[in-house]
Write an enzyme that holds these catalytic residues in place. Sequence first.
Site, PDB file in Angstrom:
ATOM      1  N   LYS A 158       0.881  -1.172   0.000  1.00 44.67           N
ATOM      2  CA  LYS A 158       0.000   0.000   0.000  1.00 44.67           C
ATOM      3  C   LYS A 158       0.912   1.212   0.000  1.00 44.67           C
ATOM      4  O   LYS A 158       1.803   1.329   0.859  1.00 44.67           O
ATOM      5  CB  LYS A 158      -0.899  -0.003   1.240  1.00 44.67           C
ATOM      6  CG  LYS A 158      -2.015   1.048   1.201  1.00 44.67           C
ATOM      7  CD  LYS A 158      -3.096   0.632   0.213  1.00 44.67           C
ATOM      8  CE  LYS A 158      -4.223   1.657   0.158  1.00 44.67           C
ATOM      9  NZ  LYS A 158      -5.457   1.183   0.721  1.00 44.67           N
ATOM     10  N   SER A 225      -1.502  -1.567  -4.122  1.00 40.42           N
ATOM     11  CA  SER A 225      -2.652  -0.718  -3.858  1.00 40.42           C
ATOM     12  C   SER A 225      -2.143   0.609  -3.324  1.00 40.42           C
ATOM     13  O   SER A 225      -0.991   0.704  -2.878  1.00 40.42           O
ATOM     14  CB  SER A 225      -3.574  -1.408  -2.843  1.00 40.42           C
ATOM     15  OG  SER A 225      -4.749  -0.678  -2.636  1.00 40.42           O
TER      16      SER A 225
END
Length: 364
Positions: A158, A225
């Site tokens: 992330k 992500s």
Amino acid sequence: MAVEVAKIELKSVQDASGLEECILTGRFGADQVVAVIGKTEGNGGVNDFTRILSDQAFRRVLLKHGKRRLDEVDTVPMVWSGGCDGVITPHATVFAVNDKTGPALKDRLVIGTAISPRLLPEDIGRPAMIEKVAEGVRLAMRAAGIDNPKDVHYVQTKTPLLTIDSIQDAKGRGESVACEVHDSMGVSNGTTGLGIAVALGEISMPRAEQICKDLDLFSSVASCSSGVELDAAQIVLLGNRAGAGGRFRIGHGVMRDALDVDGIYGAIRDAGLALPSRPRAEDLNGKLVNCFIKCEADHRGTLRGRRQIMLDDSDVHHHRHSKAAVGGVAAAATGDPAMFVSVDAMHQGPHGGGPVIAIVDVGE
């Protein structure tokens, strides 16, 4: 340390009852949880607040039932991917560790986490981001006790994306940024994918002009992500290591396009589950814990020679088309709609396809 894995269905965006049940029934302790990877039911965009709500709910349970302080719980990596288009069921996969070991001849799932050096707004989409992500991935490998990059089968990250405020911050320091706000999610994911590929020796260091342009460069184990809630790469790395103990093993493959069901079964075989030459969902026998898949609309606008319209649709973004389509293929292949399917797969798997990671229960 052996790894325990549990897939938990989310009954709402703030539901962490499944996590609490695992803790209360003794499957693992709150302080043993080291990472969470989940799908939430929001829009999957820059302003998807469901990721934050799920994150807060899971951290509250860890704080309630464990001995870790708030600042310690806040450092547990939780990667939330928004958007459950089509048949995808909101769910979370929880990873916990214990002090068990196993036979030296058997390789089992291990996990390592790390945080990269701080990523500045001007790093996103540029070589500096690749280098910082690669540094973080190498740290996560060491944390997992993995020496050989070939034993790494999944790197979930992330990373930050751009906001109006972060762009102004960069400009205030005399720096420029590589893209606009709404392009920055894909650019952040793609650049991170290249950083993973460099760290694992899948590619050599790309030139600046190849970033988010040369789609022949990719990692086959990256799932990236991004969001507004952090300023560094949060890295969860999984692989197999001899003597690790536990019941679980991980493998990977790639989907060559959105219909490549054989890519899904190939990843499951690579994880250690024997399958017939033409598998069906029933052949998995309840041994598959989860698949983690990245996908992307083919920029050529075709699929197996047929014209596709998802990139031309002004009503529904192509991310939602591709996620729903691949989610349906994965659910049909496995018999389970609670599959982790995420979009923005630039430099993550081949163009028009994406990596597939499978975790299976192979027994003690």
